[in-house]
Design a protein around this motif. Structure first.
Motif: not given
Length: 168
Positions: A36-53
């Motif tokens: 939705l925006e650049k630079g947002l941290e997105c966390k997986g629902k199981k919290e084993t993965a995280s990515y930044t847009t």
């Protein structure tokens, strides 16, 4: 080498992002995470993965990409109400480029109104939504229908990835 857009928000199904993303990179494809925006941290629902847009949906255009991959989980529900996400998916579909969604990923395809007449699979919880959107729902590990590739759950990831790579 293809340029692939991964559509992501918080609450994605961890493995449904990690496995295809890693497979695309290993195959030499460029993978860009769009949110939705650049630079947002997105966390997986199981919290084993995280990515930044890396790119905001408003700055994403079909002419810059060869394919879209939509991981499932809770992220598609958040993304599907965003006009820029829907515009981007419609543009990519209009150019007959690959759009792949697993689990809840087809929710974005429903909102983009691109499922009419296509064979599709998905997480069983959105099966009726897919049917109401005009798709021919099939309970299979992976369905390829024209430019769309869809799968049901994390256990289907190997088939999902195999068909995406075959289409690219």
């Amino acid at each position: 080498m293809a340029k692939i857009a991964f559509l992501l928000a918080d609450g994605f199904e961890d493995s449904e992002m990690v496995s295809p993303y890693d497979a695309m990179k290993e195959a030499g494809h460029e993978s860009i995470i769009i949110g939705l925006e650049k630079g947002l941290e997105c966390k997986g629902k199981k919290e084993t993965a995280s990515y930044t847009t890396e790119l905001a949906a408003k700055d994403a255009f079909a002419s810059d990409f060869d394919a879209i991959i939509i991981p499932g989980g809770g992220a598609p529900e958040e993304l599907r109400v965003n006009d820029d996400i829907i515009r981007f998916v419609k543009e990519v579909n209009d150019q007959n480029k690959l759009i792949a969604g697993i689990c809840h990923g087809p929710q974005i395809m429903i909102s983009a109104d691109i499922l009419k007449g296509k064979a599709v699979t998905c997480y069983i919880g959105i099966r009726d939504d897919v049917k109401l959107a005009g798709a021919d729902y099939q309970d299979e590990e992976v369905i390829v229908s024209e430019n769309l590739v869809t799968s049901r759950t994390p256990k289907d990831e190997p088939a999902f990835i195999r068909e995406i790579l075959a289409k690219l």
